[in-house]
Design an enzyme around this catalytic site. Structure first.
Site, PDB file in Angstrom:
ATOM      1  N   PRO A 298      -6.863   4.501  63.306  1.00 53.11           N
ATOM      2  CA  PRO A 298      -6.737   3.521  61.850  1.00 53.11           C
ATOM      3  C   PRO A 298      -6.435   4.737  60.896  1.00 53.11           C
ATOM      4  CG  PRO A 298      -9.032   3.442  62.137  1.00 53.11           C
ATOM      5  CD  PRO A 298      -8.504   4.223  63.422  1.00 53.11           C
ATOM      6  N   CYS A 299      -5.264   5.220  60.764  1.00 56.14           N
ATOM      7  CA  CYS A 299      -5.229   6.303  59.802  1.00 56.14           C
ATOM      8  C   CYS A 299      -4.861   5.600  58.283  1.00 56.14           C
ATOM      9  CB  CYS A 299      -4.029   7.350  60.075  1.00 56.14           C
ATOM     10  SG  CYS A 299      -2.482   6.534  60.691  1.00 56.14           S
ATOM     11  N   HIS A 300      -4.762   4.125  58.468  1.00 58.27           N
ATOM     12  CA  HIS A 300      -4.485   3.530  57.106  1.00 58.27           C
ATOM     13  C   HIS A 300      -5.869   3.120  56.515  1.00 58.27           C
ATOM     14  CE1 HIS A 300      -5.693   0.572  60.374  1.00 58.27           C
ATOM     15  NE2 HIS A 300      -6.127   0.051  59.451  1.00 58.27           N
TER      16      HIS A 300
END
Length: 332
Positions: A298-300
């Site tokens: 989940p790089c967001h």
């Protein structure tokens, strides 16, 4: 505010910035007399504004001060952060990063004070703090850009094919934010990417030519179920969801960075320098910028200090949608 200390007409100044003239805004802006020594706190502004508009609340004052500062009608002076302590007790200066809020010890020339002395001021010491973006945050941002370029399909644009490990299984999942392509080996997820990614056609062409080994198909089914649960019910991706790091990561540092991101809790965020890693900020940015496992990694949820960057492997609109999706489910 005019240079001779007289306050300009508050209503005219508000209109010049395209703001509706309300009693509250006019009272807040008129609270400033223009005196050279006048640097008011929010509470002092509230007290003066309330004398003209008794019903004005503190929340209104704080919001208006932020708005007027952003529009250039006021300037904010001082650091709202708490006092910081350090072991370096020798006289020195600081650099404060406005993004990550860290303080750095630096050597800066002291400002000249002769003019103040001539005016009668007794200068006992000077404190110099430079403010801007620190080298780490700047390097991380460059890394994000380079990583995105690496991920953006230079090879695919050149017409090159993508080589997949033997037995790789391919599938697609339709989500509220677009179709997602999935690749799994017998060891776990290899690639999770949006179909409109620059390399999407090459991935689809490579994956469609194979059925995949039975174990890879099982991994693919697990991944598909996890994606469906995430969007349908807000179910976080399990840490146990298998990933084939040896095949997915371009180098070992990529794998370590991406795996650390998986530990960021659902609907939370963590700055890049708080991931507990030892790699350089630029390298960390490259790893995140070229994330081959959207959603699963989940790089967001990764920020640059207090800044939520617009960058995302699926584009800024998808990033906003994912953050809102997680926020709504976390509040239930």
């Amino acid at each position: 505010m005019s240079s001779d200390g007289r306050i300009d007409d508050a209503s005219a100044r508000l209109r010049a910035r395209g703001l509706r003239v309300t009693p509250q805004r006019r009272a807040i802006l008129s609270a400033f007399t223009g005196a050279a020594t006048e640097h008011l706190s929010a509470d002092e502004v509230h007290a003066r504004a309330a004398a003209a508009v008794p019903e004005v609340g503190r929340g209104t004052v704080y919001a208006a001060l932020a708005e007027l500062t952003e529009l250039g009608l006021l300037a904010a002076v001082g650091n709202p952060e708490p006092v910081r302590y350090e072991t370096n007790v020798d006289a020195h200066q600081h650099f404060r990063c406005r993004v990550c809020l860290r303080l750095y010890d630096v050597a800066l020339d002291a400002p000249p004070t002769a003019a103040l002395k001539r005016r009668g001021f007794v200068v006992e010491h000077t404190t110099v703090t430079a403010e801007g973006i620190c080298a780490d945050c700047a390097a991380y941002d460059r890394g994000l850009s380079d990583g995105a370029a690496r991920s953006d399909g230079v090879r695919a644009a050149a017409g090159a094919t993508i080589a997949l490990p033997r037995g790789t299984a391919y599938g697609v999942a339709d989500t509220p934010i677009g179709r997602v392509q999935m690749l799994c080996t017998e060891r776990g997820a290899l690639r999770v990417m949006y179909a409109d990614h620059a390399e999407g056609p090459a991935v689809a062409a490579a994956g469609a030519r194979r059925r995949g080994a039975r174990e890879a198909q099982r991994r693919l089914a697990e991944l598909d179920t996890a994606i469906d649960g995430y969007f349908a019910h807000g179910t976080p991706f399990a840490q146990e969801l298998a990933v084939d790091w040896d095949a997915a990561a371009t180098d070992p540092d990529d794998g370590a960075t991406l795996d650390a991101i998986r530990a960021i809790p659902f609907a939370r965020e963590r700055s890049y320098e708080q991931l507990g890693l030892s790699d350089a900020p630029f390298d960390r940015g490259v790893s995140i910028g070229s994330n081959p496992l959207a959603l699963v990694v989940p790089c967001h949820r990764v920020s640059r200090g207090r800044e939520i960057t617009t960058w995302y492997v699926g584009g800024p609109e998808r990033k906003r949608a994912l953050r809102e999706h997680e926020r709504q489910h976390a509040e239930r």
